[in-house]
Every structure is written in structure tokens, then in C-alpha cells.
Design a protein around this motif. Structure first.
Motif, PDB file in Angstrom:
ATOM      1  N   ALA A 262      17.230 -24.418  39.602  1.00 39.84           N
ATOM      2  CA  ALA A 262      17.002 -24.931  40.947  1.00 39.84           C
ATOM      3  C   ALA A 262      16.137 -23.956  41.746  1.00 39.84           C
ATOM      4  CB  ALA A 262      18.331 -25.164  41.658  1.00 39.84           C
ATOM      5  N   SER A 263      15.587 -24.444  42.828  1.00 43.03           N
ATOM      6  CA  SER A 263      14.718 -23.626  43.679  1.00 43.03           C
ATOM      7  C   SER A 263      14.947 -23.982  45.137  1.00 43.03           C
ATOM      8  CB  SER A 263      13.245 -23.839  43.309  1.00 43.03           C
ATOM      9  OG  SER A 263      12.877 -25.196  43.529  1.00 43.03           O
ATOM     10  N   GLN A 264      14.699 -23.022  46.011  1.00 46.14           N
ATOM     11  CA  GLN A 264      14.818 -23.255  47.447  1.00 46.14           C
ATOM     12  C   GLN A 264      13.776 -22.412  48.167  1.00 46.14           C
ATOM     13  OE1 GLN A 264      18.559 -22.128  49.334  1.00 46.14           O
ATOM     14  NE2 GLN A 264      18.370 -23.827  50.759  1.00 46.14           N
ATOM     15  N   PHE A 272      17.353 -23.399  60.562  1.00 46.04           N
ATOM     16  CA  PHE A 272      18.666 -23.352  59.920  1.00 46.04           C
ATOM     17  C   PHE A 272      19.408 -24.633  60.289  1.00 46.04           C
ATOM     18  CE2 PHE A 272      23.023 -22.118  59.150  1.00 46.04           C
ATOM     19  CZ  PHE A 272      22.913 -21.363  57.985  1.00 46.04           C
ATOM     20  N   PRO A 273      20.034 -25.337  59.334  1.00 51.77           N
ATOM     21  CA  PRO A 273      20.171 -24.972  57.930  1.00 51.77           C
ATOM     22  C   PRO A 273      18.826 -24.892  57.202  1.00 51.77           C
ATOM     23  CG  PRO A 273      21.663 -26.761  58.536  1.00 51.77           C
ATOM     24  CD  PRO A 273      20.687 -26.605  59.659  1.00 51.77           C
ATOM     25  N   PHE A 274      18.847 -24.240  56.044  1.00 48.62           N
ATOM     26  CA  PHE A 274      17.637 -24.081  55.263  1.00 48.62           C
ATOM     27  C   PHE A 274      17.227 -25.408  54.660  1.00 48.62           C
ATOM     28  CE2 PHE A 274      19.419 -19.655  54.627  1.00 48.62           C
ATOM     29  CZ  PHE A 274      18.608 -19.103  55.610  1.00 48.62           C
ATOM     30  N   GLY A 275      16.017 -25.384  54.061  1.00 48.61           N
ATOM     31  CA  GLY A 275      15.524 -26.566  53.386  1.00 48.61           C
ATOM     32  C   GLY A 275      16.378 -26.906  52.178  1.00 48.61           C
ATOM     33  N   ALA A 276      16.178 -28.102  51.650  1.00 48.68           N
ATOM     34  CA  ALA A 276      16.992 -28.592  50.536  1.00 48.68           C
ATOM     35  C   ALA A 276      16.712 -27.809  49.259  1.00 48.68           C
ATOM     36  CB  ALA A 276      16.722 -30.073  50.317  1.00 48.68           C
ATOM     37  N   VAL A 277      17.643 -27.904  48.315  1.00 50.20           N
ATOM     38  CA  VAL A 277      17.516 -27.289  46.992  1.00 50.20           C
ATOM     39  C   VAL A 277      17.007 -28.361  46.027  1.00 50.20           C
ATOM     40  CG1 VAL A 277      18.768 -26.194  45.101  1.00 50.20           C
ATOM     41  CG2 VAL A 277      19.353 -25.644  47.470  1.00 50.20           C
ATOM     42  N   TYR A 278      15.936 -28.036  45.291  1.00 49.13           N
ATOM     43  CA  TYR A 278      15.325 -28.988  44.367  1.00 49.13           C
ATOM     44  C   TYR A 278      15.224 -28.369  42.974  1.00 49.13           C
ATOM     45  CZ  TYR A 278      13.813 -31.424  48.606  1.00 49.13           C
ATOM     46  OH  TYR A 278      13.778 -32.071  49.813  1.00 49.13           O
TER      47      TYR A 278
END
Length: 453
Positions: A262-264, A272-278
Motif C-alpha cells: 500500500a501507499s499513502q 488532516f485527516p490524510f489522503g486515502a491509502v491506495y
């Protein structure tokens, strides 16, 4: 006369002495760790006892004058932990301080204890554990003492030879060892360029499909306030950088229990909150973020969540660490939350108004009947009110947890000699699995410990 002459010559030449044995010596010593020249061919196996001793004066019978051997001085005893092709690694047992304790040093004699001295099963505990109390598990082996504090660990086949290797990092450099780092012998070393760059975590995966895993080194660039990842490949025994990614990279398990890289991407602002995890993909010679989104609701940090299929008939549960580091299992209806704190990594970054903790991974395993155990690290802060907020830890525990249907309970735990930045489930040979744990002590040194799962 001839007989007398021969007798005189024999007397002058003295008794014949046997050549010194070529096996049974201490090769190297590092604290309680002892390297011996004894191998499997000599009967060395993990768990078998050994003795270190020194030979003294000759023993002669007072009446017959017969040579009876040599006096021996017992120096130390211990057990074999790891056996290699040309040596074995053991650990000496603690001795009572009832007087001067002889030091173990290279060149001293060593021998294996009688085979019966190595029991096939661990000795029974001195007293039965109380209901609800977890078993304590001893390590299968303790690796070599490494002269740095580990910040990240990755175990994979980096050279395509079909055997696991291990990479360990400190703040600046990353080093390749033969698994499980039983010797302090660096096979390949790399270092992040620039000033103010600090390594936060390591990951490994073969996303380009060349049968060799790439190394993903996630770091914080303080000068440019960037959280980024550099990708390295092992080529002819040397690390070669192949890409720079403007994101953090970390593997976890998806809803099916599959390992997903995964990446973020963390923007340099106060978002905040941070961007999504893909998911991280490699296509047409380039890395990119894929779809769909991987992180569940309430979990917006790449280093703090995973999934587990706790109920074969129900939906997977999202497991994540809360803002106070409690373990939470989120179901479609309802949730469970631990009273203890987990993770609490000493690797952390102050990002605007938020503290980013790079927690060790959580790992769910499965058997023929479905979910088996959840493995998770609990780092223990030093004494003092500011120890935890500043990431000061001098101990840790590895927990193996069962799911009872209503809660997680610790089936067993292992007390570590320091804090841990990560662990991995490894299959060093066909049909045998073990847990490899990176342990960083408070003295600035580290080691890799292994445990039976």
C-alpha cells in the motif's frame, strides 16, 4: 649396553605427546554469545548444551606414574541456538555472582554436552499459570549484536536465489545480511544521500515481476519537509536506486488476508485527516497508485491498520490502533477495544500539529479452520512521565492473540530485550515457519530474535 643406551634416549626424549585436537574451540565471543567451531557433523543442534573449559596441568597416577589426562577448569555452560555450515552460535547461561567469574574468550576449549542433556521439549513451568495469564515464550535464537539502533526491517529474496535475506536500517543506512543475521557480516550496504534525511521504515516486494524483491526505503527529508520512498534493487551484490516516490510505502493484509503493498501520499500542509491509502502498482516501467481505497473508516494512517477474517461466516474486521494506541476491532455492527496500548513506536515524526508514529506491523495468520492468531508488538516506555511522548522505550513484548468470539486474548507473549521496530513471518526452509523480530536495546545495539509461531 645397547639396551641401556636406548633407555637413556627414551628418557631424554620424554613421553610422546598427542597432537592438539583440531575441533572443539571457542572462535569468537560477544557478551553472552559464543561462536564455536562445532557443526551439525559434530552433533551440534539448537537446544543442545555445551561447555567451555580450560585444560590445566597433567594428571599422573601417584603410584604407577601413568598419565591420566589433564585437569580441567569449567569456564561456562550454555546452549546452542543456531547451527551453520562451518560453525555454531550459542549463548552462555547466567552464573551466580559468588566469586570471580572466569571470562569466556576465543581459543578456549569447548565440547557438547551429552545428547540427553538437551531435552526434546521445554521444561515445565515452575508454577501453573493463573487463568487468563499468557504463556511466556523463549526465543528460538538470538542473532549477532549489531552496532546500531534498528529503525526498519524487511525479509525477502532480494537476489533471486530462492532463500530469504534480511535488510536492517538505522537512521541513515540500510544493510543486507544472510537470514537471520546470526553473524554481523554485511553483504551489501546502501545509504540515503543528502543531509537531514532519516529512514523510517523498510518494505520489500517484487512488483516488477523479475523474481527479485525490491527494497522500499521510506524516509523523512527534514530539509524539504517531505515524506518519500526510494526504491532499490540488488544488482551484482550492490544496491542500485531505481525510483523515487513522493509517498510512503507499507504492506498490510486486505479483507481476504492477502498481502498488499500500500501507499499513502502526505501533502506538505496541514491537511488532516490524510489522503486515502491506495495499492502501489508497477506498470509500463513506472510506479503508480491504484484503486480502490484500502483504508477503512476511522483509520487514516498507513502505519496503523490491517484486516482479519475473525468469523468465517461474517465480514472481515478492520483492525487499527486508535489515537491512544489501543487495538480496536471494528465490525459492521459494534467493535471491541483493548485496555492495553500496542505499537507505540520510537520511530516518529512531528508533522505540523500531529505526531506520526511508524508502528510495527500487525499480522493475522490462518489455518485449516480459518483465523488462527494475530501477532502484534507492544513497546514499553522507560520510567518517567515524558518517556512515552518522546518515544523513549527500553523494552517490548511480542503478543500472539486468539479471538474468542467476543475479544482478543493473549495466547502467549515473548519479552524482548528492547523495543521493536518490526517483525516478519518467515519460512527459512520448506515446511518450517518462524517469527523474526528486530530488537533494539537501550545501549545503542540491536539484534534479530526468532520465535516459533
Amino acid at each position: 649396553m645397547i639396551v641401556l643406551a636406548l633407555a637413556s634416549l627414551l628418557a631424554l626424549s620424554g613421553p610422546a605427546r598427542a597432537a592438539a585436537p583440531s575441533k572443539g574451540y571457542v572462535v569468537k565471543v560477544d557478551g553472552a554469545q559464543v561462536w564455536l567451531d562445532l557443526t551439525a557433523a559434530d552433533g551440534a543442534v539448537p537446544g543442545r548444551g555445551f561447555q567451555v573449559y580450560e585444560e590445566g596441568e597433567d594428571l599422573k597416577h601417584p603410584v604407577t606414574g601413568e598419565q591420566l589426562g589433564k585437569a580441567e577448569k569449567n569456564i561456562a555452560e550454555g546452549r546452542i541456538e543456531l547451527v551453520s555450515e562451518k560453525h555454531s552460535l550459542g549463548r552462555t547461561a547466567a552464573r551466580p555472582l559468588s566469586g570471580p567469574v572466569p571470562l569466556v574468550r576465543a581459543g578456549q576449549r569447548a565440547r557438547l554436552a551429552a545428547a540427553s542433556a538437551a531435552p526434546d521439549a521445554p521444561a515445565a513451568p515452575a508454577s501453573p499459570r493463573r487463568p487468563g495469564e499468557a504463556d511466556l515464550r523463549a526465543p528460538r535464537s538470538r542473532g549477532a549484536s549489531l552496532p546500531f539502533v534498528v529503525t526498519g526491517m524487511a525479509v525477502a529474496d532480494f537476489d533471486g536465489a530462492g532463500k530469504p535475506q534480511i535488510v536492517l536500517s538505522d537512521d541513515k543506512a540500510f544493510r543486507l545480511y544472510a537470514y537471520p543475521a546470526a553473524e554481523n557480516k554485511v553483504l551489501a550496504q546502501g545509504e540515503l544521500p543528502g543531509t537531514g534525511v532519516r529512514i523510517l521504515s523498510l518494505e520489500a516486494a517484487d512488483l516488477d515481476g523479475d523474481k527479485k524483491c525490491e527494497l522500499y526505503v521510506s524516509a523523512y527529508n527534514e530539509q524539504f519537509r517531505r515524506l518519500e520512498t526510494s526504491v532499490y534493487a540488488l544488482d551484482a551484490g550492490k544496491w542500485t536506486k531505481t525510483a523515487d516516490l513522493p509517498m510512503l510505502v507499507r504492506a498490510h493484509q486486505n479483507e481476504k488476508g492477502e498481502r498488499v503493498v500500500a501507499s499513502q501520499q502526505i501533502q506538505d500542509d496541514k491537511t488532516f485527516p490524510f489522503g486515502a491509502v491506495y495499492p502501489l502498482l508497477y506498470k509500463d516501467g513506472r510506479y503508480a497508485q491504484g484503486r480502490p481505497k484500502l483504508n477503512p473508516k476511522r483509520a487514516d494512517w498507513l502505519y496503523g491498520f490491517t484486516y482479519a477474517q475473525l468469523d468465517a461466516a461474517g465480514e472481515p474486521a478492520a483492525l487499527y490502533l486508535t489515537s491512544v494506541n489501543s487495538l480496536r476491532a471494528q465490525f459492521a455492527k459494534g467493535h471491541w477495544r483493548s485496555a492495553e496500548s500496542f505499537g507505540q513506536s520510537p520511530t516518529r515524526v512531528r508533522w505540523h500539529d500531529h505526531l506520526l508514529e511508524f508502528h510495527p506491523a500487525m499480522l493475522a495468520t490462518y489455518g485449516p479452520k480459518g483465523f488462527d492468531k494475530l501477532y502484534i508488538v507492544r513497546n514499553l516506555a522507560m520510567l518517567g512521565g515524558l518517556a512515552n511522548p518522546f518515544g523513549l522505550f527500553n523494552g517490548g513484548e511480542l503478543h500472539a492473540k486468539n479471538w474468542t468470539g467476543v475479544a482478543f486474548e493473549t495466547a502467549w507473549k515473548a519479552e524482548l530485550g528492547g523495543s521493536s521496530s518490526g517483525f516478519a513471518l518467515v519460512e527459512p526452509e520448506a515446511g518450517r515457519r518462524e517469527l523474526a523480530v528486530a530488537v533494539a536495546g537501550s545501549t545503542g545495539k540491536s539484534a534479530v530474535w526468532t520465535f516459533d509461531p
